[in-house]
Each structure stands twice: as C-alpha cells, then as structure tokens.
Design a protein around this motif. Structure first.
Motif, mmCIF file in Angstrom:
data_model
loop_
_atom_site.group_PDB
_atom_site.id
_atom_site.type_symbol
_atom_site.label_atom_id
_atom_site.label_comp_id
_atom_site.label_asym_id
_atom_site.label_seq_id
_atom_site.Cartn_x
_atom_site.Cartn_y
_atom_site.Cartn_z
ATOM 1 N N TRP A 59 35.185 -46.988 64.457
ATOM 2 C CA TRP A 59 34.587 -48.014 63.609
ATOM 3 C C TRP A 59 35.645 -48.875 62.891
ATOM 4 N N GLY A 60 36.918 -48.552 63.105
ATOM 5 C CA GLY A 60 37.975 -49.407 62.565
ATOM 6 C C GLY A 60 38.464 -49.033 61.181
ATOM 7 N N ILE A 61 38.248 -47.790 60.740
ATOM 8 C CA ILE A 61 38.747 -47.355 59.437
ATOM 9 C C ILE A 61 40.282 -47.332 59.472
ATOM 10 N N GLU A 62 40.894 -47.666 58.344
ATOM 11 C CA GLU A 62 42.359 -47.747 58.263
ATOM 12 C C GLU A 62 43.018 -46.435 58.707
ATOM 13 N N PRO A 63 44.037 -46.498 59.595
ATOM 14 C CA PRO A 63 44.683 -45.275 60.113
ATOM 15 C C PRO A 63 45.255 -44.383 59.013
ATOM 16 N N GLN A 64 45.834 -44.986 57.918
ATOM 17 C CA GLN A 64 46.420 -44.141 56.878
ATOM 18 C C GLN A 64 45.364 -43.314 56.156
ATOM 19 N N VAL A 65 44.148 -43.839 56.101
ATOM 20 C CA VAL A 65 43.061 -43.067 55.497
ATOM 21 C C VAL A 65 42.776 -41.823 56.332
#
Length: 815
Positions: A501-507
């Motif tokens: 879904w495109g959530i930030e990788p660092q998260v």
C-alpha cells in the motif's frame, strides 16, 4: 424480530431480497422477506424435497403452463369485508375475477402433479378446493372491467334495455324542437345529458321561444342546458329506472357476497397455497440461475464444502473448498482482507439456505443444527454506550442464554465469531479468546472463529477437536488468492500488505525491530510451513496428473482390447455362416446332379457305367470344393486369431476422413468435420451433409472385413446387388421415401429408433417437411417426439398440426 433482522450481520437480508426477485408476486416477495428460519430436520427435508420436485417438474413438463403468479394479490381484507356483507366496487370485482382465474389455472396445473410422481408438491396442495361454481357465477355477474353484466339477472336486463330505448324516444320527442332551432340559428342543436337528464344545448337567446326548464348554464354563459316540457316526463321515468337499476344491482352484489362468504375458508386457504407454490417455484428458478445443487444434510455435525460460492458474489467469487467434519472448532486465520469473514458468512448462509429449502452453489454436506448465532462486524455504538469489546461481551451473554440446557442434545448450535477477542489490549484479548474457546468446547456447539492471534492457532496442535485453516496469500504478488488451505494456520502479513500500500519503508523497518522475538519465530515457522506446503502440493499435483494419465491409458487399452475381442467374435461368426452357406449350396448341387444322372440312367441302362463314373466324379468335385472351403475358412480363422493376439490395438480415435457407418440405419459416409466437445460429427453421405452423434457411429475399417471372395459370396447370397438392405434402400435411384411416420402404440425406445432411421432417409431424399403421427394419449410420446425434434441438429422448426390434419396428435417438422 424477523430472521432477516436476526441474521443481518450475515447479509441474510440481502440474500432474501435476491431470492424474492425470483417470485412472481409482491405478496410472495413480502413472505420471503419476512420468512422465519426453522431448524427442524423434518421441515428442512420437506422444503428441499419441494424444491427438487419443482425442478423436476419444470424439466419434465416444460410445456405445462403454470399460473400467472404475478397476478396474486392479498385479498384477505376484501374477503373479510365481503363476508361481513359489504358490496364490491368494480376495481375489487376485477381483483376477485383475477384471483378466481388463478384458481382455475392452478386446478389445471394440479392435474399434472400426481401423488406418486410429486408427493411433496401434491401434499402442499392437499387442502386445495377448486372453485368452479363460484368462478362461473362471478363471470356471469361481472364483465372483464368489473361491471355488473346486463345478464346478471333477468330484471336488470329488462331495466337496462328500457334505458337504452330512451335516447331514441327523446330524439323523436325533440324532432320538432331541433328543426325549429336549426331554422332560427342555422346550427344543429346538441342532445346531451346533464344532471343525469336528457337536455338540449341552446343559445341563451332562444330559450324564451320554447317551453321547458333550464337545468344548467355553460361555462361561457352564452348557452344553456334546456329540458323541453315534452321531455320532462321521459326524464322522470328514466330517473325511476335508474333507481330500479341501482336497487337490482345491490341485490345481485349482496347475493354474490353471500356466496363468497360461504367459501371464505376455502378461498383464504387457496390464496395461501398459491403463495406457497409461487415461493417453491421461486426457489427452483433461483437454483437454476445460480446453477446450484441440493445440499446434503447429516447428523454427524459435519461440514463439507466443494466449490462453494457466496450467493451474493456469484460470478466474481473464488470457489472455496472446506472440510470441517469431526472437529468441533474451526480457527480461520490469514491476511487482512483475505476472505476470512466471507468464509465465516458462507458457513452461516449455506446453513440458512438449506433450512429454507434453497439449493446452494457447488457441493455442500451440512449438519442439522439446533440454531445459529453470529457475531460478525463492529457493533460499537455511542448511543448504546457500547465499545467494540463490550459489544462482543453483550453477544456472549446472549449466546449463553441460547446454549441448550441438555448437553446431550441431538443437534449442535452453530456459533460464528469474527475477530474473536478484539477491541481490547491484544495480550488480554488473546487470553480471553483462548479461555472462551476452551469453555465453549465443553458445550453442544459447532464453532467457527476468525483470528490474528497466534496463541489461538496453537489450539489445533493441542486438541484433536480443533482445526486450523487459512486463506492463502501470494507472497510474490503480495495479494490474497482467497483459496482455503486445509490444516494450516496463516500469517497476517501486515508488513507485506502495508508495503504494497506504499507505507514508508522506515516505518516498516522500525516495526520489525520492535516486534518481539517470539512473534518473529512464529512468523518464521509459519513461513517455513507454507514453503513445505507448496512443495508438497506441487508434488501431489504432478503425481495426480501422472496417475490420471496412467488410468486414462489403461482404460483406453482395456476398451480397445474389448473392441478387438468383440470384432473377432463377430467375424468368426460371419465366417462360419459363409462356410455353412457354401456347404449347403454344394450339397444342393451334388443332390441335383445325382438326380439328373439317375433320370438319365433310367432312360438308358446302357449308360449305367457312365452314370457311376459321372456320379463319382461329381461327388469327388463336391468333396474337393468342400475341402477347399474348409481350408480357406481355417486359414482365415487362424489369421484372425493371430491378428487378435499379436497385433497391437488401434489407439486412433475417429478423425476427419474416416469412413463410418451409422447404427440402426446402416448408412455409410465419410467424416468431414468433428466436434468432440459436443460429441458430434458432420458426414458426407451421397453428396449430402449430415450431423450425427458420435455415439451412433461405427468405424468402417478395412482391416476387420472378411476376405473379399468370402464377403462377395455372402453378399451375393444376401442380395443380388451385393449390398445390405439398408444400403440398397439408400442407393436405389428409384426409391421413394414417405414424409409420414406413424408411431402409434410404440414405446419411447421404439419411437427413438424409428425416428433416427426415418429422419436419415428423409434428409437424404431431400424432403423439406415431415409428419409424425403419435396420437394424443397421455401426452408422453408427443412430448418425447417434440423434444427429440427440437434437439435434432437438422430440424429447424417443430409445430403441432392444424386441427384439420390431426391437431396435437400429429407433429410437423421442417428439415
């Protein structure tokens, strides 16, 4: 609370609305929307049997017209008012006429529903009471518009006839007035009716010139409606007739209402039966629309679904297969939005549909239940001061009240819980759900729950009465496949879905760091299990493919071996018949020769020696010929045995270019087109194209024919032309083919054989239209003939003959 409201969280209300769409009347649709689900086994079996018989009836008797259920109305209130003595108006009379017409049509339908063939349908109509007398009286009383007929009584007819005479009488009485007005104004006066009286429309300026009364004034005020003095007495008499007409109509309507009141109980019972049959046939049409099958019910508390489809998602739903038999708790896990809740609803909806007597998509084996409760969806409510967790607690309190007091009950309660233990701190929620399942497993229930809690997935490894299933998730495409994986717990794949879904990788990276070691271990174990499952599944698929191929080859070999053995036996019998025929002819020739020689010997004793020599020579020739025939036959039989034992079986199927023979008719042709999926072939027979079922063709191979000299001798013995009777018939240039086939007194099997040969002859002869005589009788032979013709590839039109040419006892078909 209706069942639709009670099971709304399963979308049962939407499903009932879908089913209602197949009913004919709004009255039946309301019944379906408010239907009460009954879990009693006898009622379930009865409902399913009714649906099965309706489907069978629709298939076996498509030509039988069913009543127009769309005309059904709720006449309960009208019948009650008529029983109380109220008179009907024209609209109510029309409704009553439609209902009585439905009663007549339904009585005709029941003539085709025998107790032996359709026992459940016949039982559902056991209380039916035909209303011939009341229907006849209603049609004599009212016309199609609901108005009372002139013929309803002799007195009403007399009154209305006299009223119709008034217009001509009034015209005659006003003839002099009309002439006078025409002369004065130059216009024709208008005779009309005002206030139910005959009047003349006159210019206001002329009213003072004639004696009479002004009844009304036109809208413009320039004209008046004038009643001449000579017409007043006629109008008065007409008013008296109107009163008499009204009085007589009231008398007729009261008498008709009393007849309806006497049949009130029977009419209301008939109305209920019509609604019931509309409902039954609605279930049958619903089954056809979904290509559904009858669910099997068991007393072993077992669920088994194969290619099951959510009815509301038909056409866009991945069919699911699930086995939930000896276990008492099913734990469903897997990815978010992966189909867990839909699978849970599917278990509930299939159980409810079976109770109603509805068929379901795919194959289903379902248990008899004592009831069903479901906690699906987020039921939090600010108005009710409920959080998600307290809403679940409220459900559990209601559940405990529904648990059977006797744990030895015959049938379990089906309990469906979505996301069990959610709405609170995850650790406590998981522990609460674990404890709840353990306690419920001590009750007479069949449980199915969805969860993301790993601790609940371990229950299946600790207890034999708990089973894990999960919904498959494609880790390469990062999306669910919605396929049920048996005996396997599933991962939530929250991080993978979030990444998609495109959530930030660092998260996501930080989340993986925070995730506890135990959770990571469990995830790794589940991943390893998934890899092992896929490997085993691939090997299983390949093994199954090889086994199926081996079985196919074995079956084909056995089939070819059986065909070869049969051909060998048939050819051996043929050779034996040819041998016997040749021996008979040789013996006949020898006997004839001896007789001729004896006759000559009697004429001349001097030729005695010649007779002896000639007879000896003839006998020697005959014996030599017989020995030669025996030797040829023995050689052929030996060659046949060697070919049958040593040559491999022909593995080739029928193909384009093969020479074939049509069974029964004996017609030979060549295949020019082949359609294995439809089981048909197109042949060329004497220059004409014919479509024939593959099951009716035999290969005309040269390898299995007798030797040419023996075959020719046999054919010359059978027919001077060397052809079989069927071949001679088809190839004779002088043959005439009748366009009529008489099937009177024949069985269905005999009729089919006769039709096959008859249509082949007619097609070859170029006959455009054929005539089949089957009679009327019970109608079974006629129905078979017309159905057979409609399905025939070379038939373009099927119809019953005109009355003058046999009517329904004869069928015409265009080729």
């Amino acid at each position: 609370m209706t069942s639709a409201q009670q099971y709304k969280n399963l979308e049962f209300d939407k499903l009932l609305e879908q089913l209602a769409g197949y009913a004919g009347s709004e009255l039946t649709r309301d019944l379906i929307r408010n239907v009460e689900v009954v879990f009693h086994p006898a009622r379930i079996d009865e409902n399913l049997d009714q649906t099965a018989e309706a489907l069978s009836f629709m298939e076996a008797k498509p030509g039988v017209e069913r009543p127009a259920f769309s005309q059904l109305e709720d006449l309960t209130g009208l019948l009650e008012r008529m029983t109380a003595g109220e008179l009907v108006d024209a609209q109510e009379a029309r409704s009553l006429l439609r209902f009585l017409g439905l009663c007549v049509d339904f009585s005709m339908l029941l003539g085709h529903i025998s107790l032996e063939e359709y026992p459940r349908l016949a039982d559902a109509a056991a209380a039916w009471q035909p209303q011939e007398q009341l229907t006849s009286r209603a049609r004599k009383t009212f016309n199609d518009e609901g108005e009372v007929r002139d013929s309803a009584s002799a007195e009403l007819g007399r009154i209305r006839a006299k009223l119709r005479q008034f217009e001509s009488q009034v015209g005659n009485a006003m003839s002099s007035l009309f002439s006078s007005v025409r002369e004065r104004s130059g216009e024709d006066p208008l005779l009309t009716i005002r206030s139910n009286r005959f009047v003349v429309l006159l210019p206001r300026a002329l009213t003072g010139m004639y004696e009479g009364t002004i009844i009304d004034v036109s809208g413009s005020g320039q004209s008046v409606y004038f009643e001449p003095t000579g017409v007043a007495s006629l109008n008065a008499e007409r008013q008296h007739l109107f009163l008499a007409e009204d009085q007589e109509m009231r008398h007729i309507l009261r008498e008709f209402s009393s007849r309806v009141a006497a049949e009130y109980t029977a009419l209301t019972a008939n109305l209920a039966i019509l609604v019931k049959f509309d409902y039954i046939f609605a279930r049958a049409r619903y089954a056809l629309a979904l290509k559904a099958m009858r669910p099997r019910l068991n007393r072993e508390d077992s669920f088994s679904l194969s290619n099951a489809v959510h009815p509301l998602l038909y056409g866009e739903f991945v069919p699911e297969t699930l086995v939930f038999e000896r276990e008492r708790c099913l734990v469903i896990s897997g990815a978010n939005a992966g189909g867990k809740t839909v699978l849970l609803k599917l278990l509930g909806l299939y159980s409810l549909l079976a109770c109603l007597g509805c068929y379901v998509p795919g194959e289903a084996d379902l248990p008899y239940l004592s009831g069903l409760v479901a906690d699906i969806g987020d039921e939090q409510s600010a108005l009710a001061n409920l959080s998600t967790f307290t809403a679940h607690l409220q459900f559990l309190m209601a559940l405990w009240e529904q648990l059977p007091a006797d744990k030895a009950t015959d049938y379990p309660l089906l309990v469906l819980i979505d996301e069990i233990g959610t709405g609170t701190e995850p650790g406590e929620g998981a522990a609460f759900a674990y404890g709840l399942l353990e306690v419920l497993l001590g009750q007479p229930v069949k449980l199915a729950v969805t969860t993301h809690y790993d601790v609940l997935k371990t229950l299946a490894f600790e207890r034999e009465d708990v089973k894990n299933v999960c919904l498959e998730f494609d880790q390469e495409l990062l999306k669910p496949t919605y396929r049920v994986l048996d005996d396997q717990p599933g991962q939530s794949f929250a991080f993978a879905i979030a990444q998609r879904w495109g959530i930030e990788p660092q998260v996501l990276e930080r989340a993986r760091q925070i995730l506890g070691q135990e959770e990571q271990k469990m995830g790794a174990i589940l991943t390893a299990l998934e890899d092992l499952r896929k490997t085993a599944e691939d090997k299983s698929i390949e093994a199954a493919r090889q086994a199926a191929e081996l079985a196919r080859i074995r079956e084909r070999n056995e089939q070819l071996l059986a065909e070869l053995k049969l051909e060998k036996q048939k050819f051996a019998k043929h050779v034996e018949r040819v041998k016997q025929e040749l021996e008979r002819r040789i013996d006949a020739l020898l006997t004839e020769t001896k007789q001729k020689l004896k006759k000559k010997a009697r004429q001349s004793t001097r030729k005695h020696d010649e007779y002896v020599k000639a007879a000896s020579k003839s006998a020697g020739v005959a014996r030599a010929q017989k020995a030669e025939v025996d030797q040829v036959v023995a050689e052929v039989m030996q060659q046949l045995a060697v070919a049958a034992d040593d040559e491999p079986a022909d593995s080739a199927l029928l193909s384009v270019g093969d020479a074939v023979v049509i069974e029964q008719s004996g017609v030979a042709g060549e295949i020019i087109e082949l359609d294995p999926e439809r089981g048909e072939a197109v042949l060329v027979v004497r220059g004409k194209r014919m479509s024939v079922k593959l099951s009716k063709l035999q290969r005309a191979t040269q390898e299995r024919q007798p030797p040419a000299d023996l075959l020719a001798a046999y054919r010359r013995q059978a027919s001077p032309t060397g052809l079989s009777k069927a071949e001679a018939d088809y190839q004779s240039p002088t043959m005439t083919t009748s366009d009529t086939l008489d099937l009177h007194g024949q069985t269905i099997e005999e009729a089919q054989e006769a039709l096959d040969a008859f249509l082949s002859r007619c097609l070859l002869a170029g006959i455009p239209t054929v005539r089949i005589m089957h009679g009327i009788g019970t109608g079974r032979l006629r129905a078979f003939v017309q159905d057979y013709l409609r399905r025939h590839q070379q038939v373009t039109n099927v119809r019953s003959a005109p009355v003058a040419e046999g009517g329904v006892g004869v069928t015409f078909a265009d080729l």
